[in-house]
Design a protein around this motif. Structure first.
Motif, PDB file in Angstrom:
ATOM      1  N   LEU A 291       0.859  -1.190   0.000  1.00 45.38           N
ATOM      2  CA  LEU A 291       0.000   0.000   0.000  1.00 45.38           C
ATOM      3  C   LEU A 291       0.889   1.231   0.000  1.00 45.38           C
ATOM      4  CD1 LEU A 291      -2.896  -0.884   2.477  1.00 45.38           C
ATOM      5  CD2 LEU A 291      -2.888  -0.997  -0.019  1.00 45.38           C
ATOM      6  N   MET A 292       0.720   2.056  -1.039  1.00 45.99           N
ATOM      7  CA  MET A 292       1.546   3.251  -1.193  1.00 45.99           C
ATOM      8  C   MET A 292       0.638   4.467  -1.347  1.00 45.99           C
ATOM      9  SD  MET A 292       4.782   2.167  -1.309  1.00 45.99           S
ATOM     10  CE  MET A 292       5.732   3.315  -2.311  1.00 45.99           C
ATOM     11  N   LEU A 293       1.161   5.599  -0.937  1.00 52.27           N
ATOM     12  CA  LEU A 293       0.448   6.869  -1.052  1.00 52.27           C
ATOM     13  C   LEU A 293       0.953   7.607  -2.283  1.00 52.27           C
ATOM     14  CD1 LEU A 293      -1.424   9.106   0.070  1.00 52.27           C
ATOM     15  CD2 LEU A 293       0.541   9.924   1.391  1.00 52.27           C
ATOM     16  N   CYS A 294       0.029   7.997  -3.162  1.00 52.89           N
ATOM     17  CA  CYS A 294       0.392   8.783  -4.349  1.00 52.89           C
ATOM     18  C   CYS A 294       0.621  10.220  -3.907  1.00 52.89           C
ATOM     19  CB  CYS A 294      -0.712   8.701  -5.402  1.00 52.89           C
ATOM     20  SG  CYS A 294      -0.353   9.643  -6.893  1.00 52.89           S
ATOM     21  N   HIS A 295       1.862  10.636  -3.949  1.00 51.88           N
ATOM     22  CA  HIS A 295       2.198  11.970  -3.478  1.00 51.88           C
ATOM     23  C   HIS A 295       2.009  13.040  -4.559  1.00 51.88           C
ATOM     24  CE1 HIS A 295       4.231  15.066  -1.150  1.00 51.88           C
ATOM     25  NE2 HIS A 295       4.993  15.321  -2.207  1.00 51.88           N
ATOM     26  N   LYS A 296       2.324  12.698  -5.816  1.00 46.95           N
ATOM     27  CA  LYS A 296       2.245  13.689  -6.896  1.00 46.95           C
ATOM     28  C   LYS A 296       2.130  12.959  -8.214  1.00 46.95           C
ATOM     29  CE  LYS A 296       4.798  17.599  -8.901  1.00 46.95           C
ATOM     30  NZ  LYS A 296       6.060  18.379  -8.850  1.00 46.95           N
ATOM     31  N   VAL A 297       1.394  13.575  -9.144  1.00 49.12           N
ATOM     32  CA  VAL A 297       1.252  13.034 -10.498  1.00 49.12           C
ATOM     33  C   VAL A 297       1.648  14.132 -11.479  1.00 49.12           C
ATOM     34  CG1 VAL A 297      -0.300  12.048 -12.217  1.00 49.12           C
ATOM     35  CG2 VAL A 297      -0.590  11.456  -9.809  1.00 49.12           C
ATOM     36  N   THR A 384      -2.425   5.578  17.827  1.00 48.15           N
ATOM     37  CA  THR A 384      -1.020   5.946  17.618  1.00 48.15           C
ATOM     38  C   THR A 384      -0.564   5.304  16.315  1.00 48.15           C
ATOM     39  OG1 THR A 384      -0.618   6.091  19.997  1.00 48.15           O
ATOM     40  CG2 THR A 384       1.309   5.881  18.554  1.00 48.15           C
ATOM     41  N   VAL A 385      -0.229   6.125  15.360  1.00 41.16           N
ATOM     42  CA  VAL A 385       0.137   5.655  14.026  1.00 41.16           C
ATOM     43  C   VAL A 385       1.502   6.212  13.669  1.00 41.16           C
ATOM     44  CG1 VAL A 385      -2.265   5.506  13.279  1.00 41.16           C
ATOM     45  CG2 VAL A 385      -0.996   7.614  12.882  1.00 41.16           C
ATOM     46  N   ARG A 386       2.174   5.497  12.802  1.00 44.86           N
ATOM     47  CA  ARG A 386       3.447   5.983  12.278  1.00 44.86           C
ATOM     48  C   ARG A 386       3.194   6.674  10.947  1.00 44.86           C
ATOM     49  NH1 ARG A 386       8.885   2.835  13.192  1.00 44.86           N
ATOM     50  NH2 ARG A 386       8.240   3.647  15.225  1.00 44.86           N
ATOM     51  N   SER A 387       3.744   7.870  10.804  1.00 46.79           N
ATOM     52  CA  SER A 387       3.453   8.673   9.616  1.00 46.79           C
ATOM     53  C   SER A 387       4.693   9.439   9.195  1.00 46.79           C
ATOM     54  CB  SER A 387       2.306   9.644   9.896  1.00 46.79           C
ATOM     55  OG  SER A 387       2.100  10.514   8.793  1.00 46.79           O
ATOM     56  N   ASP A 403      -8.864   5.496   7.058  1.00 37.63           N
ATOM     57  CA  ASP A 403      -9.069   4.409   8.010  1.00 37.63           C
ATOM     58  C   ASP A 403      -9.242   3.124   7.206  1.00 37.63           C
ATOM     59  OD1 ASP A 403      -9.566   2.791  10.113  1.00 37.63           O
ATOM     60  OD2 ASP A 403     -11.317   3.883  10.876  1.00 37.63           O
ATOM     61  N   LEU A 404      -8.163   2.343   7.098  1.00 35.42           N
ATOM     62  CA  LEU A 404      -8.203   1.143   6.268  1.00 35.42           C
ATOM     63  C   LEU A 404      -9.068   0.043   6.856  1.00 35.42           C
ATOM     64  CD1 LEU A 404      -4.434   0.925   5.218  1.00 35.42           C
ATOM     65  CD2 LEU A 404      -6.328   2.048   4.033  1.00 35.42           C
ATOM     66  N   ARG A 405      -9.442   0.158   8.113  1.00 31.22           N
ATOM     67  CA  ARG A 405     -10.291  -0.868   8.718  1.00 31.22           C
ATOM     68  C   ARG A 405     -11.708  -0.837   8.160  1.00 31.22           C
ATOM     69  NH1 ARG A 405      -9.590   0.889  14.804  1.00 31.22           N
ATOM     70  NH2 ARG A 405     -10.158   2.826  13.708  1.00 31.22           N
ATOM     71  N   SER A 406     -12.130   0.293   7.627  1.00 32.02           N
ATOM     72  CA  SER A 406     -13.481   0.427   7.090  1.00 32.02           C
ATOM     73  C   SER A 406     -13.512   0.413   5.568  1.00 32.02           C
ATOM     74  CB  SER A 406     -14.119   1.729   7.594  1.00 32.02           C
ATOM     75  OG  SER A 406     -13.344   2.850   7.178  1.00 32.02           O
ATOM     76  N   VAL A 407     -12.397   0.004   4.926  1.00 30.43           N
ATOM     77  CA  VAL A 407     -12.309  -0.010   3.464  1.00 30.43           C
ATOM     78  C   VAL A 407     -12.415  -1.445   2.986  1.00 30.43           C
ATOM     79  CG1 VAL A 407     -10.871   0.538   1.473  1.00 30.43           C
ATOM     80  CG2 VAL A 407     -10.917   2.079   3.431  1.00 30.43           C
ATOM     81  N   ASN A 408     -13.222  -1.657   1.968  1.00 27.13           N
ATOM     82  CA  ASN A 408     -13.389  -2.986   1.397  1.00 27.13           C
ATOM     83  C   ASN A 408     -12.232  -3.252   0.430  1.00 27.13           C
ATOM     84  OD1 ASN A 408     -14.278  -5.413   0.446  1.00 27.13           O
ATOM     85  ND2 ASN A 408     -16.068  -4.612  -0.643  1.00 27.13           N
ATOM     86  N   ILE A 409     -11.430  -4.280   0.757  1.00 30.32           N
ATOM     87  CA  ILE A 409     -10.259  -4.618  -0.063  1.00 30.32           C
ATOM     88  C   ILE A 409     -10.421  -6.011  -0.662  1.00 30.32           C
ATOM     89  CG2 ILE A 409      -8.683  -3.096   1.163  1.00 30.32           C
ATOM     90  CD1 ILE A 409      -7.747  -5.505   2.766  1.00 30.32           C
ATOM     91  N   GLN A 420       1.742  -5.191   6.379  1.00 31.57           N
ATOM     92  CA  GLN A 420       2.168  -3.800   6.482  1.00 31.57           C
ATOM     93  C   GLN A 420       1.776  -3.193   7.825  1.00 31.57           C
ATOM     94  OE1 GLN A 420       1.019  -1.524   3.094  1.00 31.57           O
ATOM     95  NE2 GLN A 420       2.181   0.301   3.688  1.00 31.57           N
ATOM     96  N   SER A 421       0.762  -3.764   8.481  1.00 35.36           N
ATOM     97  CA  SER A 421       0.320  -3.333   9.821  1.00 35.36           C
ATOM     98  C   SER A 421       0.086  -1.832   9.895  1.00 35.36           C
ATOM     99  CB  SER A 421       1.343  -3.752  10.883  1.00 35.36           C
ATOM    100  OG  SER A 421       2.574  -3.065  10.700  1.00 35.36           O
ATOM    101  N   ALA A 422      -0.747  -1.320   9.003  1.00 34.80           N
ATOM    102  CA  ALA A 422      -1.107   0.101   9.006  1.00 34.80           C
ATOM    103  C   ALA A 422      -2.624   0.192   8.944  1.00 34.80           C
ATOM    104  CB  ALA A 422      -0.466   0.820   7.833  1.00 34.80           C
ATOM    105  N   ASP A 423      -3.232   0.545  10.072  1.00 33.95           N
ATOM    106  CA  ASP A 423      -4.692   0.681  10.106  1.00 33.95           C
ATOM    107  C   ASP A 423      -5.126   2.071   9.643  1.00 33.95           C
ATOM    108  OD1 ASP A 423      -4.875  -1.886  11.035  1.00 33.95           O
ATOM    109  OD2 ASP A 423      -4.924  -1.295  13.152  1.00 33.95           O
ATOM    110  N   ILE A 424      -4.320   3.080   9.940  1.00 36.21           N
ATOM    111  CA  ILE A 424      -4.640   4.461   9.568  1.00 36.21           C
ATOM    112  C   ILE A 424      -3.416   5.048   8.876  1.00 36.21           C
ATOM    113  CG2 ILE A 424      -5.258   6.751  10.393  1.00 36.21           C
ATOM    114  CD1 ILE A 424      -6.683   5.448  12.731  1.00 36.21           C
ATOM    115  N   ILE A 425      -3.632   5.641   7.727  1.00 37.04           N
ATOM    116  CA  ILE A 425      -2.576   6.307   6.966  1.00 37.04           C
ATOM    117  C   ILE A 425      -2.917   7.786   6.875  1.00 37.04           C
ATOM    118  CG2 ILE A 425      -1.429   6.495   4.734  1.00 37.04           C
ATOM    119  CD1 ILE A 425      -1.869   3.565   4.286  1.00 37.04           C
TER     120      ILE A 425
END
Length: 522
Positions: A291-297, A384-387, A403-409, A420-425
């Motif tokens: 899971l990656m965050l798109c920073h810029k296009v 407590t999240v790492r960011s 909140d990835l816990r409420s997202v259908n994957i 990856q152990s990331a519940d919130i990004i």
């Protein structure tokens, strides 16, 4: 002549010549030592020439403007206002271009009759006439040059140029560029319009139509359309498809008339989106997280790992060969409030990747304690999240995240995502000030027309989102023109600030942590 009449020059021949009548072609001694003759019309002494007439008699009897046309028809297109040169040329009233165009249509001016001077004479704007005063010269005899002045009147005749004729038919264009993006918003298209205006890439566009899925740009030549498609590809990752359709065919001359279409399908991934990187592509990116965050296009897709601050640039060919899947977009953002920030002391492992991010010294990896804004006063749930935003967040700030816990994957590799152990990004900081009311600048748009029979497209929310992105990102403002609103309160001070921001010299309005904290407290 001296030999025929020796008595006129002999010393003792004065009495013999007194009874004789003097002829007009008789040469008389000049006081300056130059022999002169008498004008055959008025008898004034003059320098001999082939006409035997003085300058005043030549001016009264000879006219050099008889062969010059006094009234000339000047064709002009009623729709676009261009003049027939040829080709059809745009010319402002009483300009040098219009004067040169008028002089070329005057008949009778050539090698014998030379043009010396020309100037406009004022006429009423709606008289459909243009008057030009010209001065010409002609050599009527040896060492005799005659100069005269006349007025030429040009009657403007309304016609229709070929381009305007095509505009009233379905065949007004020969090539079309269809820009499409399969996303529920139009932020990318609005930003693309600003880049087109900034680089003046719409000079060859005949017309622009707006569709629910994108924009249609019409061109008169295929080369213009191809050049525009290349410009779009330099701004946004795209894949282009070319096609053509036969319009007419002449069997006698074996000529074909085609219409060309270039389909530019833009990348559906936008900034602040969470994308899922498959295992095969993750290995090519040197072990990127799933899971990656798109920073810029821009001309490439810039991905960042929010847990380690590592960044990768994915070229468009690699993306379209192995497309990513969008997991979350801005519609899934949740607002949180920061309670505490703990920046990691060891940032050396992430220093080599900071050159991919704006604000090289601002981003840092750390642990952020947050609480959902909607839960304030309801429960005491804290997270407590790492960011990677620990360097720009302060206690009391608001931040947007997923909140990835409420997202259908469903359909994705859930095992790799759980590793990856990331519940919130966390994605970006949220500014609570209402800038739309005090904003003293605006964005200009291309004159797009709506297709017949289709409903109007509401873009107010997307335009406001683009304006907020421009205010928060100094690098994004460098490629956009901001136009001052003269009637807005405080437009002078805000306009200077916007101009400084557009040049990248000043800081963004309201981006400082202390200033925003004061605004939020107020």
């Amino acid at each position: 002549q001296a030999s025929e009449h020796p008595s006129t020059l002999a010393p003792g021949g004065a009495g013999a010549s007194m009874g004789m009548k003097r002829q007009h072609d008789e040469v008389l001694p000049s006081s300056h030592g130059i022999h002169t003759v008498l004008c055959c019309s008025c008898g004034v002494p003059m320098v001999a020439n082939s006409t035997m007439r003085c300058a005043q008699c030549l001016k009264a009897e000879v006219s050099i403007i008889d062969g010059i046309s006094r009234q000339v028809a000047l064709p002009r297109c009623r729709n676009c206002g261009r003049y027939q040169r040829p080709p059809w040329t745009k010319a402002e009233p009483e300009s040098r271009e219009l004067l040169g165009l008028c002089l070329k249509r005057i008949k009778g001016i050539g090698k014998d009759v030379r043009l010396v001077d020309a100037a406009f004479i004022w006429t009423e704007e709606h008289s459909m006439r243009i008057r030009v005063k010209i001065t010409v010269q002609k050599e009527v005899a040896a060492q005799s040059v005659l100069q005269q002045t006349m007025v030429v009147e040009f009657q403007i005749v309304n016609q229709q140029c070929e381009d305007c004729q095509k505009s009233f038919t379905p065949h007004g264009w020969n090539a079309i560029v269809q820009v499409r993006q399969k996303v529920p918003h139009r932020r990318t298209l609005i930003m693309l319009e600003q880049l087109i205006l900034k680089n003046d890439a719409h000079g060859k566009v005949l017309s622009l139509k707006q569709t629910p899925e994108g924009l249609d740009f019409h061109f008169s030549q295929r080369s213009h359309a191809q050049r525009f498609a290349d410009f779009v590809g330099s701004c946004v990752p795209q894949t282009a498809k070319n096609s053509k359709s036969l319009i007419s065919h002449d069997t006698n001359s074996n000529s074909y008339h085609y219409k060309y279409t270039i389909l530019c399908e833009l990348c559906p991934i936008c900034s602040d989106d969470i994308v899922y990187v498959p295992k095969g592509h993750s290995a090519r990116l040197n072990g990127a997280a799933p899971l990656m965050l798109c920073h810029k296009v821009s001309n490439a897709i810039r991905l960042v790992d929010p847990l380690s601050l590592r960044a990768w640039d994915v070229p468009p060919p690699d993306y379209f060969k192995r497309p990513f899947q969008t997991v979350c977009s801005r519609a899934h953002l949740t607002e949180y409030m920061v309670l505490n920030v703990d920046v990691l002391a060891d940032q050396q492992g992430h220093a080599s990747f900071r050159h991919h991010l704006p604000g090289r010294g601002k981003h840092a990896v750390g642990d952020v304690e947050i609480v959902r804004v909607s839960d304030l006063g309801v429960n005491d749930d804290r997270y407590t999240v790492r960011s990677h935003l620990a360097g720009v967040l302060r206690p009391g700030n608001h931040v947007l995240g997923y909140d990835l816990r409420s997202v259908n994957i469903s359909g994705l590799d859930s095992a790799s995502i759980e590793e990856q152990s990331a519940d919130i990004i966390l994605v970006r900081r949220q500014y609570k000030t209402k800038r739309s009311k005090r904003r003293a600048w605006e964005l200009r748009r291309l004159g797009a027309t709506q297709a017949e029979g289709e409903e109007a497209i509401d873009e107010e929310q997307d335009i406001e989102a683009v304006k907020q992105d421009l205010e928060e990102d100094p690098e994004l403002r460098k490629g956009v023109n901001l136009y001052r609103i003269p009637d807005a309160p405080g437009a002078a001070a805000a306009g200077e600030q916007a101009q400084a921001e557009a040049g990248g010299e000043g800081e963004a309005a309201g981006r400082g942590g202390d200033e925003e904290d004061e605004d939020e407290n107020e």
